[in-house]
Design a protein around this motif. Structure first.
Motif, PDB file in Angstrom:
ATOM      1  N   HIS A   1       7.105  13.295   4.623  1.00  0.00           N
ATOM      2  CA  HIS A   1       7.290  12.298   4.439  1.00  0.00           C
ATOM      3  C   HIS A   1       8.164  11.915   2.791  1.00  0.00           C
ATOM      4  O   HIS A   1       9.300  10.850   2.792  1.00  0.00           O
ATOM      5  CB  HIS A   1       6.178  11.215   4.685  1.00  0.00           C
TER       6      HIS A   1
ATOM      7  N   ASN B   1       4.104  -1.329   3.704  1.00  0.00           N
ATOM      8  CA  ASN B   1       3.690  -1.225   4.873  1.00  0.00           C
ATOM      9  C   ASN B   1       3.664  -2.018   5.040  1.00  0.00           C
ATOM     10  O   ASN B   1       4.507  -2.693   5.869  1.00  0.00           O
ATOM     11  CB  ASN B   1       2.087  -0.285   5.427  1.00  0.00           C
TER      12      ASN B   1
ATOM     13  N   THR C   1       6.914   5.525   6.658  1.00  0.00           N
ATOM     14  CA  THR C   1       8.083   5.997   7.137  1.00  0.00           C
ATOM     15  C   THR C   1       8.721   5.325   8.151  1.00  0.00           C
ATOM     16  O   THR C   1      10.530   5.551   8.877  1.00  0.00           O
ATOM     17  CB  THR C   1       8.550   6.935   7.012  1.00  0.00           C
TER      18      THR C   1
ATOM     19  N   LYS D   1       7.100   4.195  15.436  1.00  0.00           N
ATOM     20  CA  LYS D   1       8.332   4.391  15.552  1.00  0.00           C
ATOM     21  C   LYS D   1       9.434   3.139  16.812  1.00  0.00           C
ATOM     22  O   LYS D   1      10.004   2.274  16.939  1.00  0.00           O
ATOM     23  CB  LYS D   1       9.237   5.333  15.537  1.00  0.00           C
TER      24      LYS D   1
ATOM     25  N   LEU E   1       1.157   7.044   5.363  1.00  0.00           N
ATOM     26  CA  LEU E   1       2.772   7.416   5.387  1.00  0.00           C
ATOM     27  C   LEU E   1       3.502   7.710   6.673  1.00  0.00           C
ATOM     28  O   LEU E   1       5.087   7.112   5.911  1.00  0.00           O
ATOM     29  CB  LEU E   1       3.286   8.611   4.376  1.00  0.00           C
ATOM     30  N   ASP E   2       2.844   8.049   7.451  1.00  0.00           N
ATOM     31  CA  ASP E   2       3.540   8.048   8.873  1.00  0.00           C
ATOM     32  C   ASP E   2       3.923   6.644   9.511  1.00  0.00           C
ATOM     33  O   ASP E   2       5.062   6.482   9.882  1.00  0.00           O
ATOM     34  CB  ASP E   2       2.826   8.643  10.536  1.00  0.00           C
TER      35      ASP E   2
ATOM     36  N   LYS F   1      10.918   1.049  -0.878  1.00  0.00           N
ATOM     37  CA  LYS F   1      11.095   1.907  -1.735  1.00  0.00           C
ATOM     38  C   LYS F   1       9.751   2.395  -2.449  1.00  0.00           C
ATOM     39  O   LYS F   1       9.668   1.319  -3.899  1.00  0.00           O
ATOM     40  CB  LYS F   1      12.079   2.148  -2.408  1.00  0.00           C
TER      41      LYS F   1
ATOM     42  N   ILE G   1      10.818  11.878   0.210  1.00  0.00           N
ATOM     43  CA  ILE G   1      12.625  12.104   0.764  1.00  0.00           C
ATOM     44  C   ILE G   1      12.929  13.335  -0.449  1.00  0.00           C
ATOM     45  O   ILE G   1      14.128  14.284   0.246  1.00  0.00           O
ATOM     46  CB  ILE G   1      13.346  11.218   1.175  1.00  0.00           C
TER      47      ILE G   1
ATOM     48  N   GLU H   1      11.105   4.485   2.165  1.00  0.00           N
ATOM     49  CA  GLU H   1      11.195   5.757   1.408  1.00  0.00           C
ATOM     50  C   GLU H   1      10.201   5.759   0.770  1.00  0.00           C
ATOM     51  O   GLU H   1      10.265   4.860  -0.374  1.00  0.00           O
ATOM     52  CB  GLU H   1      12.796   5.133   1.167  1.00  0.00           C
ATOM     53  N   ILE H   2       9.740   6.955   0.524  1.00  0.00           N
ATOM     54  CA  ILE H   2       8.971   7.431   0.236  1.00  0.00           C
ATOM     55  C   ILE H   2       9.738   8.714  -0.822  1.00  0.00           C
ATOM     56  O   ILE H   2      10.753   9.834  -0.351  1.00  0.00           O
ATOM     57  CB  ILE H   2       7.823   8.609   0.503  1.00  0.00           C
TER      58      ILE H   2
END
Lengths: 167, 103
Positions: free
Chosen positions: A143, A32, A117, B76, A113-114, A42, A145, A122-123
């Motif tokens: 989340h 983060n 992303t 976002k 995680l929200d 990533k 990918i 990228e997870i």
């Protein structure tokens, strides 16, 4: 000595292989923190680290209270390992860690995680480890990918000023 | 510390370009600071800037999670409005010190 030019970091690839609160949060905070600075991130979860992205487990992470020499009582006295074996102690300590983090505005795993992303991080999940733990894509957070191989992960780690971090 | 002319007003900024005195801030200054970050400010931007200035004044440690829960914008959306560094860039444009937060 000649002056060295510092080039800013562009991408971090972070590997999380352990599932305790502190290991998972080290990964999430680093990831983060990267996206907040405009650095591509990533994250590759493998082995016990998969708990952090497994729907059933992600809200139940614990911290180890047995054999953890850095574990201390709230007053600073050492935390006796024998105390850690009592039922409920690990859960209590873990709940306390989580409440302390909440005070610092560190979110629960799913919300973290929200956030990552939302910032473009990228997870990914490790194929070998998901096979081993018999996990499928639908068992994992939305989340995630993809489930990828180590080779796929390395292929993403190319490019200038990229670092791989193992937490 | 240096003095910089922003929107015709001499403004104190530090070596990273953050304003030293948040009370010198104005909408005109914000527009100019945003231009340096290649951001064109909209009303939504200003709502966020006002929000984080208020939080800063009340002594709260800013995090993107707080801004995301402000009801103004989700995280976002915050990344879209201030690309490449939502908290740092918004703080800079809002005329408050660089946030010392890891989340």
């Amino acid at each position: 000595m000649s002056a060295k030019e510092e080039k800013p970091l562009k991408k971090v690839c972070i590997i999380c292989a352990k599932g305790s609160i502190e290991d998972v949060y080290a990964t999430l905070i680093m990831a983060n923190g990267a996206v907040m600075e405009g650095i591509e991130a990533k994250v590759f979860f493998t082995f016990f680290g998969l708990d952090a992205i497994t729907k059933k487990q992600m809200k139940k992470l614990h911290t180890g209270v047995v054999g953890n020499p850095a574990m201390r009582m709230p007053g600073g006295l050492p935390f006796p390992t024998l105390l850690g074996i009592l039922p409920g102690v690990e859960a209590g300590v873990s709940a306390m860690m989580k409440s302390q983090m909440e005070k610092l505005d560190i979110p629960p795993v799913d919300e973290f995680l929200d956030m990552i992303t939302a910032g473009g991080g990228e997870i990914y999940a490790c194929k070998l480890a998901t096979d081993m733990f018999k996990l499928k894509k639908e068992d994992l957070s939305e989340h995630v990918i993809d489930i990828i191989t180590v080779g796929d992960f390395y292929a993403m780690a190319g490019g200038e000023n990229t670092q791989i971090i193992f937490t | 510390m240096a003095t910089k002319n922003i929107a015709g007003i001499p403004v104190e900024v530090n070596e990273e370009g953050y304003m030293s005195d948040p009370s010198q801030w104005s909408r005109e200054i914000a527009v100019e600071l945003a231009k340096e970050e290649n951001i064109e400010l909209t009303e939504k931007h200003f709502e966020i800037l006002e929000f984080i200035r208020k939080e800063y004044e009340s002594g709260v440690q800013l995090t993107i999670r707080k801004v995301g829960k402000s009801g103004i914008v989700d995280i976002k959306g915050l990344y879209e409005l201030f690309p490449g560094g939502p908290l740092k860039k918004s703080s800079k444009i809002a005329g408050i010190p660089k946030p010392a937060s890891c989340v």
